[in-house]
Write a protein that holds these residues in place. Sequence first.
Motif, short mmCIF file in Angstrom:
data_model
loop_
_atom_site.label_atom_id
_atom_site.label_comp_id
_atom_site.label_asym_id
_atom_site.label_seq_id
_atom_site.Cartn_x
_atom_site.Cartn_y
_atom_site.Cartn_z
N GLU A 215 5.13 20.22 15.96
CA GLU A 215 3.71 20.14 15.64
C GLU A 215 3.45 18.89 14.82
O GLU A 215 4.32 18.40 14.09
CB GLU A 215 3.24 21.38 14.87
CG GLU A 215 3.84 21.55 13.49
CD GLU A 215 3.25 22.74 12.75
OE1 GLU A 215 2.12 23.14 13.10
OE2 GLU A 215 3.91 23.26 11.84
N LEU B 8 7.11 33.29 17.08
CA LEU B 8 5.91 32.46 17.09
C LEU B 8 4.78 33.12 16.31
O LEU B 8 3.99 32.44 15.65
CB LEU B 8 5.46 32.19 18.53
CG LEU B 8 6.41 31.37 19.40
CD1 LEU B 8 5.67 30.85 20.62
CD2 LEU B 8 7.03 30.22 18.65
N PRO C 161 0.31 22.29 18.83
CA PRO C 161 1.77 22.43 18.70
C PRO C 161 2.41 22.80 20.03
O PRO C 161 1.78 23.44 20.88
CB PRO C 161 1.92 23.55 17.68
CG PRO C 161 0.64 23.55 16.90
CD PRO C 161 -0.42 23.14 17.88
N GLY D 49 10.50 23.76 18.81
CA GLY D 49 9.07 23.58 18.61
C GLY D 49 8.75 22.27 17.92
O GLY D 49 9.61 21.64 17.29
N LEU E 13 -1.64 27.09 20.84
CA LEU E 13 -0.44 26.28 20.99
C LEU E 13 -0.06 26.20 22.46
O LEU E 13 -0.59 26.93 23.30
CB LEU E 13 0.71 26.86 20.15
CG LEU E 13 1.01 28.36 20.25
CD1 LEU E 13 1.84 28.70 21.47
CD2 LEU E 13 1.72 28.84 19.00
N TYR F 262 5.33 32.35 12.64
CA TYR F 262 5.18 30.96 12.21
C TYR F 262 3.84 30.35 12.60
O TYR F 262 3.37 29.43 11.95
CB TYR F 262 6.33 30.11 12.79
CG TYR F 262 7.53 30.10 11.88
CD1 TYR F 262 7.75 29.07 10.98
CD2 TYR F 262 8.41 31.16 11.89
CE1 TYR F 262 8.83 29.09 10.13
CE2 TYR F 262 9.51 31.19 11.03
CZ TYR F 262 9.70 30.15 10.16
OH TYR F 262 10.77 30.17 9.30
N CYS F 263 3.25 30.83 13.67
CA CYS F 263 2.03 30.21 14.17
C CYS F 263 0.81 31.11 14.07
O CYS F 263 -0.32 30.64 14.23
CB CYS F 263 2.21 29.79 15.63
SG CYS F 263 3.66 28.76 15.91
N GLN G 194 -2.98 30.78 15.94
CA GLN G 194 -3.48 29.44 16.25
C GLN G 194 -3.11 29.05 17.68
O GLN G 194 -2.05 29.43 18.18
CB GLN G 194 -2.92 28.41 15.26
CG GLN G 194 -1.43 28.14 15.40
CD GLN G 194 -0.99 26.90 14.66
OE1 GLN G 194 -1.65 25.87 14.71
NE2 GLN G 194 0.13 27.01 13.94
N TRP H 237 5.82 24.59 21.85
CA TRP H 237 7.02 25.40 21.71
C TRP H 237 7.64 25.60 23.09
O TRP H 237 6.93 25.85 24.07
CB TRP H 237 6.70 26.76 21.09
CG TRP H 237 6.43 26.66 19.61
CD1 TRP H 237 5.27 26.28 19.01
CD2 TRP H 237 7.36 26.91 18.56
NE1 TRP H 237 5.41 26.28 17.64
CE2 TRP H 237 6.68 26.68 17.33
CE3 TRP H 237 8.69 27.32 18.51
CZ2 TRP H 237 7.31 26.83 16.09
CZ3 TRP H 237 9.31 27.49 17.28
CH2 TRP H 237 8.62 27.25 16.09
N ARG I 272 -1.98 33.47 21.28
CA ARG I 272 -1.00 34.36 20.66
C ARG I 272 0.04 34.72 21.69
O ARG I 272 -0.27 35.15 22.78
CB ARG I 272 -1.67 35.62 20.12
CG ARG I 272 -0.71 36.52 19.31
CD ARG I 272 -1.48 37.68 18.72
NE ARG I 272 -0.62 38.57 17.95
CZ ARG I 272 -0.32 38.39 16.67
NH1 ARG I 272 -0.80 37.35 16.03
NH2 ARG I 272 0.45 39.24 16.03
#
Length: 585
Positions: free
Chosen positions: A146, A47, A127, A144, A56, A50-51, A54, A129, A41
């Motif tokens: 993915e 982010l 993903p 970004g 990343l 949108y994410c 999860q 970013w 996080r």
Amino acid sequence: MAAKAITNAKEFLNTLRSLQNDENKDSTTYEEDIQIIQSGRDGSAVLNMYCGSQPLFICEKAVPKITEPDDKKMDDTTSSSDGEVSVSLADLGPQPLNIMKARQLLSWYTISQNANVSSVVKSAVLPLWVRCDMSDPVGTSWLGAETVCTGDKVTGVKLYSVTCKDSAVDRGSFPTLDELKQEHKKRHHSSSMVIKGSAKYTLFGSTVVENTVIESQNYVTVDFTWSHVESILEMPPLSSTATLNIKVTGGDMRSPMFEMYRELEFLQTLADGLRTGETEWMEPVETNSAVNLTKAYLEELQTTAKTLQDQAAKTAEPSKLKTESEPSIFNSLMERGDLDFVEQLWVRMRKSVTSYQDVGDCLKLVIEALRYGDIKPWIHRDSSSSLSKLILQSYHQQIDHVSLSGLTPVHMLLEMGLDKMRKDYINYLIGEELTTLNHLSFYLSTEVDLQEQVARVRKLHHLLEVIVTCSTFLGLPYDRLFSLTQSCLQYYKTHPYDEDHEFKLQITPALISHFYQETHPVVWGVEVSSGHGSREVKTSLQFSDRPLFDHVIFETENIIETVNGDDREPAYFTTMVCCSLVSFA
């Protein structure tokens, strides 16, 4: 050129995969000046939207490490030759990459995932970013990428670009809903689009008093989502889905729970003293010494036992002691009229003791009065403290010897406070019919050690801070308070004490319409989407009273934080997120 790109893509992929597979490592350096972080996080609001949480990869500019000579250690700030103070490198925060380098990294990521590039090992990674410095004409702040998978096979890549414009008050300068739809159609030729709106309002938090913002660690915000958006910055309809986000920390003087919080602070001080052997005593509230207050209380009880007339004359004094230093709103919410002897003794001692000697002397006076039959106090049947047990023994003229040496007096006082505060919480929660004793059994258990008992009482207090905030300041109805209570009780059975936790509660917008309809949103967004499943693509527009990322500093004079009590027209930053789907043939 192509061969070099493939080589670079393969090297970049190996770096990402090595970091992804190493459980003991959360960051690495690439090409000396690029830091890659594996995160669950990020602090960036973009982010998070949108994410979510999860995992990343985040790429940013590596902050150079400075090796200091042994004889010259750097301070937190450094000074230039002309005397100006410069900010320490450690305080710079995350640093962006230039836009060309960011595009290159995304290009390598895309190549590494393309099954048609045979020399690159095919294996989906997290993903990616990349923080960007907004140096291009459109102000790109993030790029970004993915993977899109069908089964175990990577079939494409989604590419994201996040652009931002400085804050503005003029609504005429904002993009329109039609412009957002056209932006989506440029990238995605779909016959059908879904449009959704979202907004966040602050219902309780920082306030403005005489043009001064009074900051608060406590807040209640509400998130709205709805369909059929008709215009930019429209007010959420009453048919929206609404979720409260509640974060409450103790110690807010505006809270009806403030006096209870002070009492809990003293309880924690005693617990810390037992654990460490050292106690940092709080400033006494009472001007009289603890010993004198205890003597006066014992004399009062002896006198009361002699005549009913004296009893009528004296009973006003204990209540006066309590109400002089406690706000009336607190009394109406939490004050009990059935304090027993031990609880009233606790009230006096917690406001006056300043040393181990004080605690020991007060308890010695009480135990001697019990031993010689000078007092016959009543206590609650379910009292569990050591002093309560001695009182029960005194009814039969048999009292065990108690050595008031070492930390024993503090241990006994802590038990008294735990007993009293548990009953306070029970009185409110049961009285308001928000739960049952059965649901509170975990928090009321005396089978665990004292430190754990204190930890559970702290959880109960935090729960009440949340409930009372929503009841007093928002006026939520019984059914919502009941649901929130059950949610908090369930959460704290399996989680440690956490004042930073944000409790969630679904409500109907009509319950709080008088709050949000009279203020401005702190964030307002609209999202256009098409496609389904993993091939769904979105274009979104966000208006916010502050930037949705922290790696670029805006030199603006328009930042007006949206807070309670402020009716000024807010200035909004405009953030657009575009998505492109690249399919591998």
